[in-house]
Design a protein around this motif. Sequence first.
Motif, PDB file in Angstrom:
ATOM      1  N   TYR A  83       8.359   0.432 -13.378  1.00 25.08           N
ATOM      2  CA  TYR A  83       8.001  -0.400 -13.312  1.00 25.08           C
ATOM      3  C   TYR A  83       6.676   0.010 -13.483  1.00 25.08           C
ATOM      4  N   SER A  84       6.025   0.706 -13.274  1.00 26.06           N
ATOM      5  CA  SER A  84       4.277   0.515 -13.959  1.00 26.06           C
ATOM      6  C   SER A  84       3.793   0.415 -15.230  1.00 26.06           C
ATOM      7  N   LEU A  85       4.904   0.864 -16.186  1.00 25.60           N
ATOM      8  CA  LEU A  85       4.761   0.334 -17.589  1.00 25.60           C
ATOM      9  C   LEU A  85       4.299  -0.945 -17.849  1.00 25.60           C
ATOM     10  N   LEU A  86       5.226  -2.086 -16.700  1.00 26.74           N
ATOM     11  CA  LEU A  86       4.976  -3.174 -16.888  1.00 26.74           C
ATOM     12  C   LEU A  86       3.486  -3.518 -16.528  1.00 26.74           C
ATOM     13  N   ARG A  87       3.414  -2.972 -15.223  1.00 36.49           N
ATOM     14  CA  ARG A  87       2.178  -3.832 -14.027  1.00 36.49           C
ATOM     15  C   ARG A  87       1.214  -2.429 -14.036  1.00 36.49           C
ATOM     16  N   PRO A  88       0.531  -2.148 -15.056  1.00 31.69           N
ATOM     17  CA  PRO A  88      -0.148  -0.957 -14.628  1.00 31.69           C
ATOM     18  C   PRO A  88      -0.754  -0.496 -13.582  1.00 31.69           C
ATOM     19  N   ASP A  89      -1.243  -2.296 -13.171  1.00 33.99           N
ATOM     20  CA  ASP A  89      -1.614  -1.517 -12.153  1.00 33.99           C
ATOM     21  C   ASP A  89      -1.393  -1.009 -10.612  1.00 33.99           C
ATOM     22  N   THR A  90       0.202  -1.181 -10.728  1.00 29.82           N
ATOM     23  CA  THR A  90       1.012  -0.523  -9.539  1.00 29.82           C
ATOM     24  C   THR A  90       1.012   1.111  -9.235  1.00 29.82           C
ATOM     25  N   GLY A  91       0.297   1.595 -10.560  1.00 29.89           N
ATOM     26  CA  GLY A  91       0.378   2.862 -11.017  1.00 29.89           C
ATOM     27  C   GLY A  91      -0.646   3.331  -9.573  1.00 29.89           C
ATOM     28  N   LEU A  92       0.042   4.343  -9.420  1.00 29.39           N
ATOM     29  CA  LEU A  92      -1.113   5.771  -7.903  1.00 29.39           C
ATOM     30  C   LEU A  92      -1.272   6.725  -8.476  1.00 29.39           C
ATOM     31  N   SER A  93      -3.163   7.414  -8.134  1.00 32.58           N
ATOM     32  CA  SER A  93      -3.910   7.980  -8.000  1.00 32.58           C
ATOM     33  C   SER A  93      -3.585   8.728  -7.406  1.00 32.58           C
ATOM     34  N   PRO A  94      -4.279  10.283  -7.630  1.00 33.68           N
ATOM     35  CA  PRO A  94      -4.047  11.842  -6.812  1.00 33.68           C
ATOM     36  C   PRO A  94      -3.995  10.908  -5.349  1.00 33.68           C
ATOM     37  N   GLN A  95      -5.197  10.363  -5.154  1.00 31.82           N
ATOM     38  CA  GLN A  95      -5.633   9.740  -3.885  1.00 31.82           C
ATOM     39  C   GLN A  95      -4.982   8.580  -3.169  1.00 31.82           C
ATOM     40  N   ASP A  96      -3.724   8.044  -3.311  1.00 35.64           N
ATOM     41  CA  ASP A  96      -3.255   6.864  -3.117  1.00 35.64           C
ATOM     42  C   ASP A  96      -2.152   7.402  -3.264  1.00 35.64           C
ATOM     43  N   ILE A  97      -1.388   8.450  -3.670  1.00 34.51           N
ATOM     44  CA  ILE A  97      -0.387   9.614  -3.330  1.00 34.51           C
ATOM     45  C   ILE A  97      -0.734  10.501  -2.075  1.00 34.51           C
ATOM     46  N   GLU A  98      -2.204  11.050  -1.631  1.00 37.35           N
ATOM     47  CA  GLU A  98      -2.623  11.765  -0.960  1.00 37.35           C
ATOM     48  C   GLU A  98      -2.271  10.352   0.508  1.00 37.35           C
ATOM     49  N   THR A  99      -2.858   9.244   0.271  1.00 34.29           N
ATOM     50  CA  THR A  99      -3.238   8.103   1.184  1.00 34.29           C
ATOM     51  C   THR A  99      -1.849   8.004   1.704  1.00 34.29           C
ATOM     52  N   ILE A 100      -0.281   8.032   1.211  1.00 34.37           N
ATOM     53  CA  ILE A 100       0.681   8.074   1.160  1.00 34.37           C
ATOM     54  C   ILE A 100       1.374   9.077   1.710  1.00 34.37           C
ATOM     55  N   CYS A 101       1.648  10.517   1.593  1.00 37.62           N
ATOM     56  CA  CYS A 101       1.532  11.338   2.210  1.00 37.62           C
ATOM     57  C   CYS A 101       0.772  11.709   3.973  1.00 37.62           C
ATOM     58  N   ALA A 102      -0.399  11.677   3.199  1.00 38.69           N
ATOM     59  CA  ALA A 102      -1.119  11.664   5.078  1.00 38.69           C
ATOM     60  C   ALA A 102      -0.321  10.754   5.699  1.00 38.69           C
ATOM     61  N   ALA A 103      -0.596   9.423   5.606  1.00 33.83           N
ATOM     62  CA  ALA A 103       0.406   9.108   6.777  1.00 33.83           C
ATOM     63  C   ALA A 103       1.583   9.573   6.965  1.00 33.83           C
ATOM     64  N   ALA A 104       2.350  10.700   6.381  1.00 30.35           N
ATOM     65  CA  ALA A 104       4.027  10.701   6.375  1.00 30.35           C
ATOM     66  C   ALA A 104       3.572  12.302   7.296  1.00 30.35           C
ATOM     67  N   ARG A 105       2.617  12.791   7.126  1.00 30.07           N
ATOM     68  CA  ARG A 105       1.900  14.261   8.070  1.00 30.07           C
ATOM     69  C   ARG A 105       1.468  13.290   9.428  1.00 30.07           C
ATOM     70  N   GLN A 106       0.808  12.028   9.249  1.00 29.40           N
ATOM     71  CA  GLN A 106       0.454  11.767  10.292  1.00 29.40           C
ATOM     72  C   GLN A 106       1.932  11.598  11.257  1.00 29.40           C
ATOM     73  N   ALA A 107       2.973  10.589  11.408  1.00 33.78           N
ATOM     74  CA  ALA A 107       4.006   9.465  11.678  1.00 33.78           C
ATOM     75  C   ALA A 107       4.804  11.462  11.950  1.00 33.78           C
ATOM     76  N   GLU A 108       4.912  12.118  11.411  1.00 34.82           N
ATOM     77  CA  GLU A 108       5.490  13.325  11.987  1.00 34.82           C
ATOM     78  C   GLU A 108       4.482  14.297  13.151  1.00 34.82           C
ATOM     79  N   ALA A 109       3.535  14.160  13.007  1.00 33.18           N
ATOM     80  CA  ALA A 109       3.029  14.316  14.672  1.00 33.18           C
ATOM     81  C   ALA A 109       2.689  13.555  15.622  1.00 33.18           C
ATOM     82  N   HIS A 110       3.529  12.457  14.957  1.00 35.86           N
ATOM     83  CA  HIS A 110       3.441  11.373  16.870  1.00 35.86           C
ATOM     84  C   HIS A 110       4.737  10.754  16.205  1.00 35.86           C
TER      85      HIS A 110
END
Length: 155
Positions: free
Chosen positions: A122-149
């Motif tokens: 989908y990101s080929l059609l909508r390049p603005d939906t692509g994820l930067s390394p910071q975006d990926i870290e944001t999602i993974c940090a939320a996952a780690r936070q959820a596991e911690a709580h």
Amino acid sequence: MSRRLKQGAVAFVVVIAAAQLVRPERSNPATDVKRTIQAHAGTASGLVAVLDRSCRDCHSNETVWPWYTQIAPASWLMAYGVTEGRKAVNFSEWAAYPPQMQRMLLSASCQDVSDGTMPGVYSLLRPDTGLSPQDIETICAAARQAEAHPAGVSQ
């Protein structure tokens, strides 16, 4: 142009024109704002902004249907992708998931974005939906936070 090639071209045009008559369901169910991940995760982590920009179209009830989703076969592919995306996780229905499922879904989201499975082609059609390394870290940090709580992604 050979006769066979002309017949083939005419058949192709007829099939594409007939395909336009098959219209998939393109709806956005009503959303109770109190049930969304936005209402439960808050905005401090940046998770909501990443999900809204990169995941909303397939994983929420707030899909933006671009012009090309009016044309078959793109309309079929987008409708299928949205249906399957909402089945996998619907951030508009976040409150419906028990806390353990919320943690599992965030962990799976982290894995999917880390290995490049999401947002996929989908990101080929909508390049603005692509994820930067910071975006990926944001999602993974939320996952780690959820596991911690263990109470889930709620505040």
